[in-house]
Design an enzyme around this catalytic site. Sequence first.
Site, short mmCIF file in Angstrom:
data_model
loop_
_atom_site.label_atom_id
_atom_site.label_comp_id
_atom_site.label_asym_id
_atom_site.label_seq_id
_atom_site.Cartn_x
_atom_site.Cartn_y
_atom_site.Cartn_z
N GLN A 11 0.83 -1.21 0.00
CA GLN A 11 0.00 0.00 0.00
C GLN A 11 0.86 1.26 0.00
O GLN A 11 0.70 2.15 -0.84
CB GLN A 11 -0.87 0.04 1.26
CG GLN A 11 -1.83 -1.12 1.42
CD GLN A 11 -2.79 -0.85 2.56
OE1 GLN A 11 -3.78 -0.16 2.38
NE2 GLN A 11 -2.49 -1.36 3.74
N ILE A 36 14.50 -8.47 1.46
CA ILE A 36 15.32 -7.81 2.49
C ILE A 36 15.88 -8.78 3.53
O ILE A 36 16.73 -8.42 4.34
CB ILE A 36 14.56 -6.63 3.18
CG1 ILE A 36 13.32 -7.11 3.94
CG2 ILE A 36 14.23 -5.55 2.17
CD1 ILE A 36 12.72 -6.04 4.86
N THR A 61 3.16 -8.14 7.31
CA THR A 61 2.07 -7.35 7.89
C THR A 61 0.82 -8.18 8.25
O THR A 61 -0.19 -7.60 8.65
CB THR A 61 1.65 -6.21 6.93
OG1 THR A 61 1.33 -6.79 5.66
CG2 THR A 61 2.74 -5.18 6.76
N ASP A 101 1.92 1.28 15.40
CA ASP A 101 1.30 1.51 16.72
C ASP A 101 1.27 0.22 17.55
O ASP A 101 1.12 0.27 18.77
CB ASP A 101 -0.13 2.04 16.55
CG ASP A 101 -1.01 1.11 15.73
OD1 ASP A 101 -0.48 0.44 14.81
OD2 ASP A 101 -2.22 1.04 15.99
N TYR A 124 3.52 -9.81 15.73
CA TYR A 124 3.75 -8.76 14.73
C TYR A 124 4.37 -7.53 15.40
O TYR A 124 5.41 -7.03 14.97
CB TYR A 124 2.43 -8.40 14.03
CG TYR A 124 2.50 -7.13 13.21
CD1 TYR A 124 3.20 -7.08 12.00
CD2 TYR A 124 1.88 -5.95 13.66
CE1 TYR A 124 3.27 -5.90 11.26
CE2 TYR A 124 1.95 -4.78 12.92
CZ TYR A 124 2.64 -4.76 11.73
OH TYR A 124 2.71 -3.58 11.01
N1 LIG Z 1 -1.23 -1.78 7.01
C1 LIG Z 1 -1.36 -1.24 8.21
O1 LIG Z 1 -2.47 -1.07 8.73
C2 LIG Z 1 -0.15 -0.78 8.97
C3 LIG Z 1 -0.32 -0.29 10.27
C4 LIG Z 1 0.80 0.14 10.98
C5 LIG Z 1 2.05 0.09 10.40
N2 LIG Z 1 2.19 -0.43 9.15
C6 LIG Z 1 3.54 -0.51 8.59
O2 LIG Z 1 3.58 0.30 7.43
C7 LIG Z 1 4.49 -0.27 6.48
C8 LIG Z 1 3.81 -0.39 5.14
O3 LIG Z 1 2.66 -1.20 5.30
P1 LIG Z 1 1.71 -1.56 4.09
O4 LIG Z 1 0.32 -1.52 4.59
O5 LIG Z 1 2.10 -0.79 2.88
O6 LIG Z 1 2.12 -3.09 3.90
P2 LIG Z 1 1.69 -4.11 2.76
O7 LIG Z 1 0.70 -3.50 1.86
O8 LIG Z 1 1.40 -5.40 3.43
O9 LIG Z 1 3.05 -4.24 1.95
C9 LIG Z 1 4.19 -4.82 2.51
C10 LIG Z 1 5.14 -5.13 1.39
O10 LIG Z 1 6.28 -5.74 1.96
C11 LIG Z 1 6.75 -6.68 1.00
N3 LIG Z 1 7.59 -7.69 1.62
C12 LIG Z 1 7.22 -8.70 2.45
N4 LIG Z 1 8.29 -9.48 2.74
C13 LIG Z 1 9.34 -8.93 2.08
C14 LIG Z 1 10.71 -9.27 1.97
N5 LIG Z 1 11.23 -10.34 2.59
N6 LIG Z 1 11.52 -8.50 1.19
C15 LIG Z 1 11.02 -7.43 0.55
N7 LIG Z 1 9.72 -7.07 0.58
C16 LIG Z 1 8.90 -7.81 1.37
C17 LIG Z 1 5.49 -7.29 0.44
O11 LIG Z 1 5.80 -7.83 -0.82
P3 LIG Z 1 5.02 -9.15 -1.33
O12 LIG Z 1 3.62 -8.72 -1.50
O13 LIG Z 1 5.72 -9.47 -2.59
O14 LIG Z 1 5.20 -10.17 -0.25
C18 LIG Z 1 4.57 -6.10 0.36
O15 LIG Z 1 4.58 -5.52 -0.93
C19 LIG Z 1 4.98 -1.56 7.11
O16 LIG Z 1 6.19 -1.33 7.77
C20 LIG Z 1 3.92 -1.90 8.15
O17 LIG Z 1 4.45 -2.67 9.19
C21 LIG Z 1 1.13 -0.85 8.42
#
Ligand SMILES: NC(=O)c1ccc[n+]([C@@H]2O[C@H](COP(=O)([O-])OP(=O)(O)OC[C@H]3O[C@@H](n4cnc5c(N)ncnc54)[C@H](OP(=O)(O)O)[C@@H]3O)[C@@H](O)[C@H]2O)c1
Length: 308
Positions: A11, A36, A61, A101, A124
């Site tokens: 996202q 990574i 995530t 959070d 997580y």
């Molecule tokens: N979503 C939420 O509600 C939320 C809330 C708080 C904090 N965050 C933090 O915000 C950040 C962005 O979240 P998001 O919602 O954009 O997450 P997301 O949509 O789940 O995307 C995470 C990305 O990480 C990639 N990934 C997973 N394993 C990997 C690896 N070994 N090497 C490289 N890439 C890898 C995934 O690729 P693949 O799809 O190819 O596996 C995916 O594209 C993260 O740090 C998350 O912890 C998110």
Amino acid sequence: MKVLITGKNGQLGSELQRSCPDNIEIQCFDSQSLDITDIAVVNEILISFSPDIVINTAAYTAVDKAESDIDAAYAVNQTGAANLATACKAISAKLIHISTDFVFDGSKTTPYVSADATNPLGVYGASKLAGEQAVSRILGSQATIVRTAWVYSKFGKNFVKTMLRLMAEKDQLGIVYDQVGTPTWAAGLANMLWALVQKQSDKVGAESKTLNQTKILNWTDAGVASWYDFAVAIQELAIEQGLLNKAIPISAIPASSYPTPAKRPEFSVLNKTEAEALTSVKTIHWRKQLKSMLEQVKAEKVKVESDK
Ligand SMILES: NC(=O)c1ccc[n+]([C@@H]2O[C@H](COP(=O)([O-])OP(=O)(O)OC[C@H]3O[C@@H](n4cnc5c(N)ncnc54)[C@H](OP(=O)(O)O)[C@@H]3O)[C@@H](O)[C@H]2O)c1
């Protein structure tokens, strides 16, 4: 300035690409092209692109799945973050590392500041906290950690798109009212991160440099909501936009009636004052951001149907 973005299909990774300022050159990687968890690949790619700044959006995530997939969650969220930090150190690049959070237990009743004690409730959150700690230890003031929460976007899977689908399919819904936080449009988070990147070339880290401490910032949209409030707003605004053609009853249920493998914080509102002051970007109320996102969903005919 050259910026490397990990997790390009997520996202936040997608929103960062969409909104990249003209004066910044980006190179973006998915989990295939830059896993990574693989230190050799991380080193090779960082050396060859030689970015000034790395933004790490890549993460494991799947909050509930992490409870039973512990090694995989730590491999990405701790080891992956540490690998990036080590490679950044070797080429003197800065790292903006995204966190959550869920490092907090949600026992406070006022917005969390970065200095508040962490106490994750599940795997997580614990794995993300371990990643933060590794980044801080390796990079000190060369890293900035940005904690966010309740992220949604037209890209990827998230609560808004799930609600739009369920509201079209079901006759009624029960949504949790006793977990409170702030919905965050990934486009708004990306906007703040680009402002942070522009500041990185000079100021970020400067004031903490003498202490060599990693700056931790919070970012979500403005305001407060329960998941129930969020769902009600999604339905109201989606009907206004013509994305849904009827309202279904939504009842407020306690989290105890919707058991999940991972325990979630009851209160995870974050204080954004420091990030606002540093970047000069003001947070926007979550309901206004939700309206903007739904306008995009409508204009671009974003698919919200079940993936099944
Ligand atoms: N979503 C939420 O509600 C939320 C809330 C708080 C904090 N965050 C933090 O915000 C950040 C962005 O979240 P998001 O919602 O954009 O997450 P997301 O949509 O789940 O995307 C995470 C990305 O990480 C990639 N990934 C997973 N394993 C990997 C690896 N070994 N090497 C490289 N890439 C890898 C995934 O690729 P693949 O799809 O190819 O596996 C995916 O594209 C993260 O740090 C998350 O912890 C998110």
